[in-house]
Design a protein around this motif. Structure first.
Motif, PDB file in Angstrom:
ATOM      1  N   LEU A 101      12.090  35.677  45.108  1.00 20.81           N
ATOM      2  CA  LEU A 101      11.634  36.057  46.439  1.00 20.81           C
ATOM      3  C   LEU A 101      11.948  34.973  47.457  1.00 20.81           C
ATOM      4  CD1 LEU A 101       8.334  37.816  45.472  1.00 20.81           C
ATOM      5  CD2 LEU A 101      10.368  38.831  46.449  1.00 20.81           C
ATOM      6  N   ILE A 102      11.820  33.710  47.026  1.00 17.04           N
ATOM      7  CA  ILE A 102      12.127  32.616  47.954  1.00 17.04           C
ATOM      8  C   ILE A 102      13.583  32.661  48.366  1.00 17.04           C
ATOM      9  CG2 ILE A 102      12.583  30.147  47.957  1.00 17.04           C
ATOM     10  CD1 ILE A 102       9.949  29.623  47.687  1.00 17.04           C
ATOM     11  N   TRP A 103      14.473  32.861  47.403  1.00 11.40           N
ATOM     12  CA  TRP A 103      15.891  32.902  47.746  1.00 11.40           C
ATOM     13  C   TRP A 103      16.218  34.130  48.565  1.00 11.40           C
ATOM     14  CZ3 TRP A 103      18.471  28.649  47.645  1.00 11.40           C
ATOM     15  CH2 TRP A 103      18.099  27.638  46.771  1.00 11.40           C
ATOM     16  N   LEU A 104      15.517  35.227  48.263  1.00 11.50           N
ATOM     17  CA  LEU A 104      15.696  36.438  49.069  1.00 11.50           C
ATOM     18  C   LEU A 104      15.303  36.170  50.515  1.00 11.50           C
ATOM     19  CD1 LEU A 104      16.293  39.541  48.697  1.00 11.50           C
ATOM     20  CD2 LEU A 104      13.820  39.820  48.752  1.00 11.50           C
ATOM     21  N   LEU A 105      14.151  35.526  50.661  1.00  8.15           N
ATOM     22  CA  LEU A 105      13.657  35.206  51.996  1.00  8.15           C
ATOM     23  C   LEU A 105      14.633  34.283  52.710  1.00  8.15           C
ATOM     24  CD1 LEU A 105      11.060  35.791  53.607  1.00  8.15           C
ATOM     25  CD2 LEU A 105      10.241  33.587  52.888  1.00  8.15           C
ATOM     26  N   LEU A 106      15.135  33.298  51.977  1.00  7.06           N
ATOM     27  CA  LEU A 106      16.061  32.343  52.578  1.00  7.06           C
ATOM     28  C   LEU A 106      17.321  33.060  53.051  1.00  7.06           C
ATOM     29  CD1 LEU A 106      16.319  29.262  53.084  1.00  7.06           C
ATOM     30  CD2 LEU A 106      17.860  29.263  51.139  1.00  7.06           C
TER      31      LEU A 106
ATOM     32  N   THR B 236       3.614  34.838  51.388  1.00  2.00           N
ATOM     33  CA  THR B 236       2.505  35.634  51.911  1.00  2.00           C
ATOM     34  C   THR B 236       2.972  36.473  53.088  1.00  2.00           C
ATOM     35  OG1 THR B 236       0.992  33.929  51.234  1.00  2.00           O
ATOM     36  CG2 THR B 236       0.203  35.449  52.883  1.00  2.00           C
ATOM     37  N   THR B 237       3.795  35.846  53.940  1.00  2.00           N
ATOM     38  CA  THR B 237       4.254  36.586  55.113  1.00  2.00           C
ATOM     39  C   THR B 237       5.160  37.735  54.708  1.00  2.00           C
ATOM     40  OG1 THR B 237       6.107  35.111  55.353  1.00  2.00           O
ATOM     41  CG2 THR B 237       4.127  34.553  56.534  1.00  2.00           C
ATOM     42  N   LEU B 238       5.815  37.595  53.568  1.00  5.84           N
ATOM     43  CA  LEU B 238       6.700  38.658  53.101  1.00  5.84           C
ATOM     44  C   LEU B 238       5.898  39.921  52.786  1.00  5.84           C
ATOM     45  CD1 LEU B 238       9.734  38.378  52.688  1.00  5.84           C
ATOM     46  CD2 LEU B 238       9.319  38.171  50.260  1.00  5.84           C
ATOM     47  N   VAL B 239       4.672  39.723  52.294  1.00 12.51           N
ATOM     48  CA  VAL B 239       3.804  40.864  51.996  1.00 12.51           C
ATOM     49  C   VAL B 239       3.203  41.396  53.285  1.00 12.51           C
ATOM     50  CG1 VAL B 239       1.759  41.594  50.739  1.00 12.51           C
ATOM     51  CG2 VAL B 239       3.246  39.853  49.786  1.00 12.51           C
ATOM     52  N   LEU B 240       2.798  40.432  54.130  1.00 11.78           N
ATOM     53  CA  LEU B 240       2.045  40.747  55.324  1.00 11.78           C
ATOM     54  C   LEU B 240       2.896  41.472  56.363  1.00 11.78           C
ATOM     55  CD1 LEU B 240       0.064  37.796  56.844  1.00 11.78           C
ATOM     56  CD2 LEU B 240       1.815  38.820  58.194  1.00 11.78           C
ATOM     57  N   LEU B 241       4.178  41.075  56.404  1.00 13.89           N
ATOM     58  CA  LEU B 241       5.061  41.543  57.464  1.00 13.89           C
ATOM     59  C   LEU B 241       5.232  43.060  57.505  1.00 13.89           C
ATOM     60  CD1 LEU B 241       6.374  39.832  59.520  1.00 13.89           C
ATOM     61  CD2 LEU B 241       8.425  39.757  58.154  1.00 13.89           C
TER      62      LEU B 241
ATOM     63  N   LEU C  82       4.134  34.667  62.530  1.00 17.70           N
ATOM     64  CA  LEU C  82       4.570  34.138  61.234  1.00 17.70           C
ATOM     65  C   LEU C  82       4.530  32.632  61.223  1.00 17.70           C
ATOM     66  CD1 LEU C  82       7.571  36.249  60.064  1.00 17.70           C
ATOM     67  CD2 LEU C  82       5.141  36.448  59.627  1.00 17.70           C
ATOM     68  N   VAL C  83       5.079  32.020  62.273  1.00 24.17           N
ATOM     69  CA  VAL C  83       5.154  30.569  62.293  1.00 24.17           C
ATOM     70  C   VAL C  83       3.759  29.964  62.399  1.00 24.17           C
ATOM     71  CG1 VAL C  83       6.186  28.626  63.463  1.00 24.17           C
ATOM     72  CG2 VAL C  83       7.419  30.748  63.324  1.00 24.17           C
ATOM     73  N   MET C  84       2.890  30.649  63.172  1.00 22.87           N
ATOM     74  CA  MET C  84       1.531  30.124  63.326  1.00 22.87           C
ATOM     75  C   MET C  84       0.750  30.206  62.019  1.00 22.87           C
ATOM     76  SD  MET C  84       1.026  29.184  66.483  1.00 22.87           S
ATOM     77  CE  MET C  84      -0.104  29.584  67.741  1.00 22.87           C
ATOM     78  N   ASP C  85       1.028  31.226  61.211  1.00 16.41           N
ATOM     79  CA  ASP C  85       0.264  31.426  59.974  1.00 16.41           C
ATOM     80  C   ASP C  85       0.538  30.358  58.932  1.00 16.41           C
ATOM     81  OD1 ASP C  85      -1.115  33.553  60.763  1.00 16.41           O
ATOM     82  OD2 ASP C  85       0.080  35.073  59.743  1.00 16.41           O
ATOM     83  N   PHE C  86       1.751  29.816  58.953  1.00 12.08           N
ATOM     84  CA  PHE C  86       2.191  28.954  57.849  1.00 12.08           C
ATOM     85  C   PHE C  86       1.209  27.813  57.584  1.00 12.08           C
ATOM     86  CE2 PHE C  86       4.450  25.276  56.238  1.00 12.08           C
ATOM     87  CZ  PHE C  86       5.066  25.813  55.138  1.00 12.08           C
TER      88      PHE C  86
END
Lengths: 453, 325
Positions: free
Chosen positions: A13-18, A240-245, A373-377
């Motif tokens: 998932l990390i590489w997917l996100l990247l 987390t943002t990947l789920v939330l988005l 997204l950026v604020m949530d991190f």
């Protein structure tokens, strides 16, 4: 020796996100109106400096996201290769020196002797209670009196190396990025890089022969643990943002666009979810995940996979709870957009709803999504530590800032105090969260249309 | 006005039902009571009889929603859903793993939680507003800039650091207060003072930054310009006009939090050994006492909804537009 690549869920998932982010960046750079807010973000010196630190953390985290299993040495070449049960990452391989040089128990930063007295056998047969020499930390010193000199020498070597590296990197950046984007204040980036290397160089040089930040209860190097924790924080902050988005976006714009019963249903749903205190809902969900993992041992062959599943589920739970804020913001914005003339015109032309949502609404609320997204991190990184303390965070075998703090907390009462593990975890976390906060502020300023006016 | 309040109360009912269903699903449907029993009893030496016994002791041996074996109304009432979830509506929480009555435990533990939460809340609010007013007064100066920088830095520090650091410095090094523990009555003060202080400090960064934004937003409004045009001193404008008007969003925002003070603070209570509801919850989570966790989830949600109601009501009090709508 051969290796067997292991793809953990979070790795993939990390590489997917990247890759998604890379595509997004490439797409933005091709469109002037999308690139403009980012240019505004990077014109802020604070943002640029934090971006340098975030990039360094990201590199470490990514190195730690390529896992493999080492082949065991075989006597017979014809027999099938067996692989070690232990799952390692590229970072583990790079830091194998740190990982393998374990002491017996606590030792202070840069110490040559253990933190507590032990019975030592002397060559003449007598024994006394003293602080024994460490197995690895400062073991190269024949004479301990040379300790100060040796440290100074390591520091000097580290600094020289960082200055050289800094020069190289700055030269590379001047001739690549700085030429392409001359309006960005690169001086801030160079300064941040200098700060970072001035710390990292000596740390790395000393880490060759010492435990720079001490060792923990079972004698593991604290620096190694801190570096490993970065990935855990990163996974929680980003996945987390990947789920939330998707949930947040779909619920938010649909509620705002369709109104009526859709809006009522979605609002009811998120008010209900919001009503339950976050920590308790997370705790209850994690307990349930725990029950599930315990009752299905066959699904998770290795400990790493079990820990990884729990990490993934933690992200999923945080995401499933966290989408309400984003949905509320998007609903409000969509309600405003729907009244605008260009949407009315689209209706008049008979454009289908799905198309209006995707082509006309979504791009116009994207700034809210990016800001959220950026604020949530940073909040998520801090939450991880607290949740792990409560016992509903990551798996106890996963190295994270939370588990580090939790393990070190019990040693507060010890005399003399063991402070280094706590200090390290808090410092690494502080730098990460501060950089994320500063960057998030700049993103908000760059993207918020109200600021521009 | 009364009609409005009644409407809001009625609106809260479906949310309460939703929460009840959600907790039921989370605790009984995602995993069966058998799984819970196995986890509580440990993986080893678990016999079906032991599981049955565990379930029977806690009343988890009944069907989830519909009891075929029972007669008449018992078909519905003698189920897990009725006995465990419906009874939450009347605050009957059942018994914890140590066989104590949860409702009673909540009544006893509420007071230490409040003794910590109320002073922390009030002092925190006062300190945050003071800091924010200061920054707003010196806005766009270096004082304001560094104030904001300090706020961001303080926000970036983990709450655990404030607790551990404060405990070490004040209690262990300086011996000013006991490290942890609690006594009821006036003696409580010396145990509560450090957690309150730490709570205030750890909330200072985000709190005062947020209030500063509120004040600055308020200062951009027309009435402020009018007040300045009248020739009022800047301090009068800020402390008389802006502060009073900004109190409306501040107070309505704050009202929502008040009921949740009952729940106490999870982390600082367990660090300082205060026998409140927060440490009760943490202990229950760590001991995997599902009944207590379920009760606390429900309690927290009810209090949150009460907070929402109070917010709505406070809006009607301060904003005539809502009252007459």
């Amino acid at each position: 020796m051969g290796i067997l690549p292991v793809a953990l869920w979070t790795d993939m998932l990390i590489w997917l996100l990247l890759s998604a982010i890379t595509v997004f960046v490439w797409y933005c750079s091709r469109h002037a109106h999308l690139a403009a807010p980012w240019a505004r973000v990077f014109r802020s010196r604070a943002a640029l400096a934090s971006a340098v630190f975030l990039a360094a953390y990201l590199m470490i985290g990514l190195c730690d996201s390529l896992h493999y299993r080492q082949a065991l040495p075989t006597v017979d070449t014809r027999s099938p290769v067996a692989y070690a049960v232990e799952v390692r990452s590229l970072l583990d391989a790079a830091l194998s020196a740190l990982r393998e040089r374990n002491e017996r128990t606590y030792s202070a930063p840069l110490a040559t002797r253990l933190h507590q007295k032990e019975l030592i056998e002397k060559p003449d047969g007598s024994s006394s209670r003293d602080y024994p020499r460490l197995r690895h930390g400062g073991a190269h010193l024949a004479n301990e009196d040379a300790w100060g000199e040796d440290i100074a020498w390591h520091l000097f070597a580290g600094l020289v190396a960082s200055i050289a590296l800094w020069g190289l990197l700055v030269a590379a950046m001047r001739y690549s990025f700085a030429r392409r984007w001359p309006e960005i204040p690169w001086g801030a980036a160079y300064a941040a890089l200098a700060c970072m290397l001035a710390l990292a160089g000596p740390l790395a040089a000393l880490a060759v022969n010492y435990h720079v930040l001490g060792t923990d209860k079972i004698g593991q190097d604290v620096l190694y643990q801190a570096l490993k924790s970065i990935r855990t924080s990163m996974v929680i902050g980003t996945l987390t943002t990947l789920v939330l988005l998707p949930v947040g976006i779909a619920a938010g714009i649909m509620a705002g666009y369709f109104r009526g019963w859709v809006d009522d249903a979605i609002q009811y749903f998120y008010t209900t979810l919001n009503s339950i205190p976050g920590v308790l809902l997370i705790a209850a969900s994690v307990l349930m995940v725990q029950v599930f993992v315990d009752s299905h041992p066959d699904l998770f062959p290795t400990a790493a996979q079990r820990a990884d599943f729990r990490l993934l589920m933690l992200c999923a739970i945080l995401g499933a709870i966290g989408w309400t804020g984003l949905a509320r913001l998007l609903r409000g914005e969509t309600l405003k957009l729907v009244e605008l003339e260009y949407i009315q015109a689209a209706h008049a032309f008979g454009v289908p709803d799905a198309r209006i949502l995707l082509r006309h609404i979504l791009p116009n609320v994207s700034h809210i999504v990016i800001i959220a997204l950026v604020m949530d991190f940073s909040g998520l990184v801090l939450a991880e530590a607290v949740l792990s303390y409560v016992g509903v965070g990551v798996d106890p075998t996963t190295i994270s800032f939370g588990t580090m703090i939790n393990a070190a907390r019990l040693e507060m009462a010890r005399e003399p105090m063991v402070w280094w593990a706590l200090a390290t975890a808090f410092t690494f976390m502080f730098v990460l969260v501060l950089a994320a906060n500063l960057f998030a502020d700049a993103v908000r300023d760059g993207f918020d249309p109200r600021v521009r006016m | 006005m009364l009609a409005y309040i009644i409407r809001r109360v009625l609106y809260a009912m479906p949310i309460l039902i939703g929460i009840n269903l959600l907790t039921f699903a989370l605790f009984f449907v995602v995993n069966t009571p058998d799984d819970m029993a196995r986890m509580q009893l440990g993986q080893k030496r678990v016999t079906p009889e032991a599981i049955q016994k565990w379930k029977a002791e806690r009343g988890y041996d009944k069907p989830l929603l519909w009891n075929e074996q029972a007669a008449g109304a018992d078909k519905i009432t003698r189920t897990i859903f009725f006995e465990k979830s419906i009874k939450l509506f009347v605050f009957d929480f059942g018994r914890a793993e140590d066989n104590r009555d949860i409702a009673n435990e909540i009544r006893v533990r509420m007071w230490p939680s409040l003794a910590l939460a109320i002073p922390a809340f009030l002092v925190g609010l006062a300190v945050n507003i003071t800091f924010a007013l200061g920054m707003a007064f010196f806005r766009a100066s270096y004082l304001d800039l560094w104030g904001v920088v300090l706020c961001v830095a303080m926000m970036s520090v983990s709450a655990l650091f404030y607790i551990i650091g404060g405990q070490y410095l004040v209690a262990k090094l300086w011996h000013l207060v006991p490290i942890s523990g609690y006594q009821s009555g006036l003696e409580a003060a010396k145990f509560v003072v450090l957690p309150v202080l730490i709570g205030v400090i750890s909330g200072l960064g985000s709190g005062s930054r947020w209030y500063r934004t509120l004040f600055l937003e308020e200062m951009g409004k027309d009435y402020v310009r009018t007040a300045r045009a009248k020739g009022l001193a800047e301090s009068v404008v800020l402390f008389r006009h802006v502060l009073q008007n900004a109190m409306i969003p501040i107070l309505t925002g704050v009202v929502a939090v008040i009921p949740l003070l009952f729940m106490g603070s999870l982390i600082s209570e367990s660090f300082f050994g205060i026998p409140g509801l927060g440490s009760y919850t943490i202990d229950a989570i760590q001991a995997q006492d599902f009944a207590v966790v379920r009760a606390m989830v429900y309690m927290g949600s009810v209090l949150y909804i009460v907070g929402l109601l109070l917010t709505d009501i406070s809006y009607t009090l301060v904003d005539p537009r809502v009252r007459f709508a």
